[in-house]
Design a protein around this motif. Structure first.
Motif, PDB file in Angstrom:
ATOM      1  N   LEU A 187       0.729  -1.284  -0.301  1.00  0.00           N
ATOM      2  CA  LEU A 187      -0.103   0.330  -0.110  1.00  0.00           C
ATOM      3  C   LEU A 187       0.714   1.240   0.164  1.00  0.00           C
ATOM      4  O   LEU A 187       0.554   2.706  -0.755  1.00  0.00           O
ATOM      5  N   LEU A 188       2.044   1.073   0.563  1.00  0.00           N
ATOM      6  CA  LEU A 188       2.717   2.173   0.254  1.00  0.00           C
ATOM      7  C   LEU A 188       4.566   2.161   0.387  1.00  0.00           C
ATOM      8  O   LEU A 188       5.149   1.058   0.803  1.00  0.00           O
ATOM      9  N   SER A 189       4.804   2.942  -0.979  1.00  0.00           N
ATOM     10  CA  SER A 189       6.226   2.926  -1.528  1.00  0.00           C
ATOM     11  C   SER A 189       6.748   4.025  -1.183  1.00  0.00           C
ATOM     12  O   SER A 189       6.251   4.605  -1.279  1.00  0.00           O
ATOM     13  N   LEU A 190       8.020   3.428  -0.682  1.00  0.00           N
ATOM     14  CA  LEU A 190       9.081   5.115  -0.363  1.00  0.00           C
ATOM     15  C   LEU A 190      10.409   4.410  -0.952  1.00  0.00           C
ATOM     16  O   LEU A 190      10.776   3.661   0.075  1.00  0.00           O
ATOM     17  N   ARG A 191      11.087   5.517  -1.029  1.00  0.00           N
ATOM     18  CA  ARG A 191      12.351   5.259  -1.286  1.00  0.00           C
ATOM     19  C   ARG A 191      13.477   5.616   0.061  1.00  0.00           C
ATOM     20  O   ARG A 191      12.803   6.748   0.204  1.00  0.00           O
ATOM     21  N   VAL A 192      14.390   5.213   0.093  1.00  0.00           N
ATOM     22  CA  VAL A 192      15.142   4.882   1.281  1.00  0.00           C
ATOM     23  C   VAL A 192      15.695   6.609   2.171  1.00  0.00           C
ATOM     24  O   VAL A 192      15.456   7.065   2.770  1.00  0.00           O
ATOM     25  N   PRO A 193      16.228   8.024   0.794  1.00  0.00           N
ATOM     26  CA  PRO A 193      15.641   9.013   1.619  1.00  0.00           C
ATOM     27  C   PRO A 193      14.728   9.834   1.881  1.00  0.00           C
ATOM     28  O   PRO A 193      14.810  10.922   2.025  1.00  0.00           O
ATOM     29  N   ARG A 194      13.315   9.280   1.606  1.00  0.00           N
ATOM     30  CA  ARG A 194      12.489   9.283   2.079  1.00  0.00           C
ATOM     31  C   ARG A 194      12.544   9.289   3.879  1.00  0.00           C
ATOM     32  O   ARG A 194      11.759  10.657   4.685  1.00  0.00           O
ATOM     33  N   PHE A 195      12.693   8.644   4.056  1.00  0.00           N
ATOM     34  CA  PHE A 195      12.892   8.403   5.590  1.00  0.00           C
ATOM     35  C   PHE A 195      13.429   9.429   6.619  1.00  0.00           C
ATOM     36  O   PHE A 195      12.711   9.469   8.137  1.00  0.00           O
ATOM     37  N   PRO A 196      14.132   9.923   6.413  1.00  0.00           N
ATOM     38  CA  PRO A 196      15.225  11.144   7.395  1.00  0.00           C
ATOM     39  C   PRO A 196      14.204  12.265   7.448  1.00  0.00           C
ATOM     40  O   PRO A 196      13.815  12.271   8.702  1.00  0.00           O
ATOM     41  N   LEU A 197      13.336  12.609   6.786  1.00  0.00           N
ATOM     42  CA  LEU A 197      12.151  13.211   6.761  1.00  0.00           C
ATOM     43  C   LEU A 197      11.035  13.100   7.559  1.00  0.00           C
ATOM     44  O   LEU A 197      10.566  13.766   9.347  1.00  0.00           O
ATOM     45  N   LEU A 198      10.964  11.795   7.869  1.00  0.00           N
ATOM     46  CA  LEU A 198       9.563  10.789   8.017  1.00  0.00           C
ATOM     47  C   LEU A 198      10.226  10.597   9.278  1.00  0.00           C
ATOM     48  O   LEU A 198       9.199  10.532  10.979  1.00  0.00           O
ATOM     49  N   TYR A 199      12.133  10.006  10.179  1.00  0.00           N
ATOM     50  CA  TYR A 199      11.426   9.872  11.077  1.00  0.00           C
ATOM     51  C   TYR A 199      11.749  11.606  11.978  1.00  0.00           C
ATOM     52  O   TYR A 199      11.653  11.727  12.961  1.00  0.00           O
ATOM     53  N   ILE A 200      12.186  12.789  11.285  1.00  0.00           N
ATOM     54  CA  ILE A 200      12.289  13.963  12.487  1.00  0.00           C
ATOM     55  C   ILE A 200      10.915  14.388  12.048  1.00  0.00           C
ATOM     56  O   ILE A 200      10.746  14.957  13.766  1.00  0.00           O
ATOM     57  N   SER A 201       9.743  13.741  11.822  1.00  0.00           N
ATOM     58  CA  SER A 201       8.487  14.262  12.118  1.00  0.00           C
ATOM     59  C   SER A 201       7.775  13.478  12.822  1.00  0.00           C
ATOM     60  O   SER A 201       7.027  14.164  13.914  1.00  0.00           O
ATOM     61  N   ALA A 202       8.184  12.272  12.855  1.00  0.00           N
ATOM     62  CA  ALA A 202       7.368  11.340  14.185  1.00  0.00           C
ATOM     63  C   ALA A 202       8.495  12.344  15.433  1.00  0.00           C
ATOM     64  O   ALA A 202       7.674  11.596  16.420  1.00  0.00           O
ATOM     65  N   VAL A 203       9.642  11.960  15.303  1.00  0.00           N
ATOM     66  CA  VAL A 203      10.536  12.684  16.891  1.00  0.00           C
ATOM     67  C   VAL A 203       9.694  13.684  16.945  1.00  0.00           C
ATOM     68  O   VAL A 203       9.108  14.498  18.384  1.00  0.00           O
ATOM     69  N   THR A 204       9.318  14.845  16.494  1.00  0.00           N
ATOM     70  CA  THR A 204       8.644  16.126  16.209  1.00  0.00           C
ATOM     71  C   THR A 204       7.393  15.843  17.749  1.00  0.00           C
ATOM     72  O   THR A 204       6.755  16.194  18.877  1.00  0.00           O
ATOM     73  N   PHE A 205       6.356  14.680  16.715  1.00  0.00           N
ATOM     74  CA  PHE A 205       5.362  14.126  17.604  1.00  0.00           C
ATOM     75  C   PHE A 205       5.596  13.508  18.771  1.00  0.00           C
ATOM     76  O   PHE A 205       5.133  14.057  20.240  1.00  0.00           O
ATOM     77  N   LEU A 206       6.335  12.427  19.068  1.00  0.00           N
ATOM     78  CA  LEU A 206       6.756  12.382  20.156  1.00  0.00           C
ATOM     79  C   LEU A 206       7.135  13.171  20.902  1.00  0.00           C
ATOM     80  O   LEU A 206       7.234  12.396  22.439  1.00  0.00           O
TER      81      LEU A 206
END
Length: 376
Positions: free
Chosen positions: A159-178
């Motif tokens: 359902l969701l496909s992401l290239r590896v360079p997309r993960f750092p920004l997703l990680y920053i977003s998750a840390v911001t929320f937590l």
């Protein structure tokens, strides 16, 4: 016999340090816990107001987790990511990388909290604990983006496909929320952002990547100027032009501060021969990291081809000399009376032996790396 745990040395040491310090921190918090005060451990964690007398905490605080959730994620990240990178680079390179991505983000976060206190006069900023493996985790994501930039990760059964360079920004977003929850402190956001930029800058400009075998060039190449590792590649398409323009100004500032080496005309021409890419400031090429390896492989192939030709020429020459040499008269040995017939043992001629060596045993020694067969 129990199965052998195959963990490289640096990864093993980091995991042991994480476990020991986190367990010690949990034990101290358990013994000193009260419902009316927040416990800080300035000699184990970095606390801006209290830890200046414990300078080792600027480095060791990275390997301290305060709850079981973050501790579990840290163990999985260090175990899997550390093993992969240590085998891909080396133990020494991984150790240097861990020191850089731990010390620099902690220093920058320390300075940021002091600055926030100076502007707001709120003492809460200087009592905020700076700890955890967040800068290491996002640095591993950046390193994977360098090593496998085109790799795609499929989640939720396609359902969701992401290239590896997309993960750092997703990680920053998750840390911001937590960071808005009790799981992470308010310093976690700064650690994630500073960890991202620190690791990318180190890998982009400073990390040795491949010793060049050509005597006319430096002993090693540093950084990764490939277009796939440009800073704008970590951002969505609409934001890339703005990021590229901003990164160009930042690069000029770093060159002015002598924190980065400006690109020379030789670097630009080498990059053009290596395969192009953008040549503007931050995106300028020093030469794609694989270009030095490809050039070395091509030189090895040419050297092997020349050696093969010399061996064939030398073998053919010795065979010709052997054929032209005078042949001594054969010696006839009378058979013994008891023998039923002559015994004849055939010896191969020198000429045929040389031909056999040149054509059969020696063969054609060719070393043609992929993509280099037509370059001579």
């Amino acid at each position: 016999m129990p199965p052998r745990i195959n963990i490289p040395p640096v990864t093993r040491i980091v995991l042991i340090a994480l476990g020991v310090q986190s367990i010690l921190s949990a034990a101290i918090r358990y013994r000193q816990w009260t419902a009316h005060s927040e416990i800080v451990i300035p000699y184990l964690n970095l606390v801006p107001q209290l830890s200046l007398v414990y300078p080792w905490t600027f480095l060791t605080t990275t390997l301290v987790e305060s709850n079981i959730f973050t501790f579990t994620i840290a163990c999985l990240t260090l175990h899997n990511g550390g093993r992969y990178l240590e085998r891909a680079w080396s133990s020494a390179e991984l150790a240097k990388f861990l020191v850089v991505v731990s010390l620099v983000p902690n220093l920058l976060c320390f300075g940021t909290l002091i600055a926030l206190f100076a502007f707001t006069r709120n003492e809460r900023w200087t009592l905020t604990t700076i700890a955890g493996t967040i800068p290491v985790q996002i640095s591993f994501l950046v390193a994977f983006s360098q090593l496998v930039p085109a790799h795609t990760v499929t989640l939720f059964r396609g359902l969701l496909s992401l290239r590896v360079p997309r993960f750092p920004l997703l990680y920053i977003s998750a840390v911001t929320f937590l960071a808005l929850t009790p799981l992470l402190t308010s310093a976690s956001f700064f650690l994630a952002v500073y960890g991202f930029f620190t690791s990318w800058t180190y890998l982009r400009f400073y990390k040795p990547i491949f010793p060049d075998l050509d005597a006319s060039q430096p002993a090693s190449l540093r950084g990764d100027a490939s277009e796939t590792f440009a800073l704008s590649e970590f951002f969505p398409g609409p934001a890339r032009p703005a990021v590229a323009a901003l990164s160009a100004h930042v690069f000029d500032a770093l060159v002015a501060l002598r924190l980065c080496t400006p690109f020379s005309a030789a670097d630009i021409s080498a990059a053009a021969r290596a395969g192009g890419g953008d040549h503007s400031s931050f995106g300028q090429q020093r030469g794609v990291p694989g270009s030095a390896r490809a050039e070395a492989e091509r030189r090895r192939a040419l050297a092997l081809r020349a050696l093969d030709q010399r061996l064939h020429a030398a073998t053919a020459g010795s065979a010709a000399r052997a054929q032209n040499a005078p042949v001594p008269p054969p010696t006839v040995k009378q058979p013994a009376p008891s023998a039923t017939g002559p015994t004849v043992q055939m010896q191969p001629q020198v000429g045929s032996q040389g031909a056999m060596r040149a054509g059969g045993l020696l063969g054609q020694t060719n070393y043609n790396p992929e993509g280099e067969g037509d370059r001579s």
